[in-house]
Design a protein around this motif. Sequence first.
Motif: not given
Lengths: 112, 113
Positions: B90, B4, B48, B35, B98-102, B104-105
């Motif tokens: 962020l 990201v 989101e 965020y 669903a509930g997948g990993e985020l 981050f940048g």
Amino acid sequence: AQRVTQPEKLLSVFKGAPVELKCNYSYSGSPELFWYVQYSRQRLQLLLRHISRESIKGFTADLNKGETSFHLKKPFAQEEDSAMYYCALSFDSIQGAQKLVFGQGTRLTINP
Amino acid sequence: KAGVTQTPRYLIKTRGQQVTLSCSPISGHRSVSWYQQTPGQGLQFLFEYFSETQRNKGNFPGRFSGRQFSNSRSEMNVSTLELGDSALYLCASQGGGAGGELFFGEGSRLTVL
């Protein structure tokens, strides 16, 4: 309202000692819980999720629905575990999509 | 696979100005979340987007807005900046399921003077 609470902003333990980072959540449905970690000068990244029930870097976390807790534990802390740890709760929002809320984080310092 | 990417990484603005931050998600990821990270409040969810539609929104004033383009890139805008808007912003992208990993940048650090 859905909420994640990490009661300790700072936690300091000696190398080789056990470590436990506390996380409590508030959610009436069936929760999906995660631990994310941010090492110094690195991106925030997933450490583990309760659904997979796995141990990552020696860390484990068990979901206790009775106590609404998802504490992160490691029996023998290592210096490289020093980082910021966030507990997170995923739930279905009113809009029907998954939403992730984070606790305020615990900064873990492992002393040599 | 590129991670990201957020731009700019650092910026300084004065009160009353506006700012636009950009986020390019991991290729193939259609969900982008934003965020705000501050020492006092931790990580607070802004909004989101998925397929150009805002699916979730946090408890931030209307000065905070965002959008997503057809290529999944996202922007967030903060108008009439206040000192309290100083933070690390962020962006995170998520793949299918669903509930997948985020993912981050590195964030955009905004300082408001």
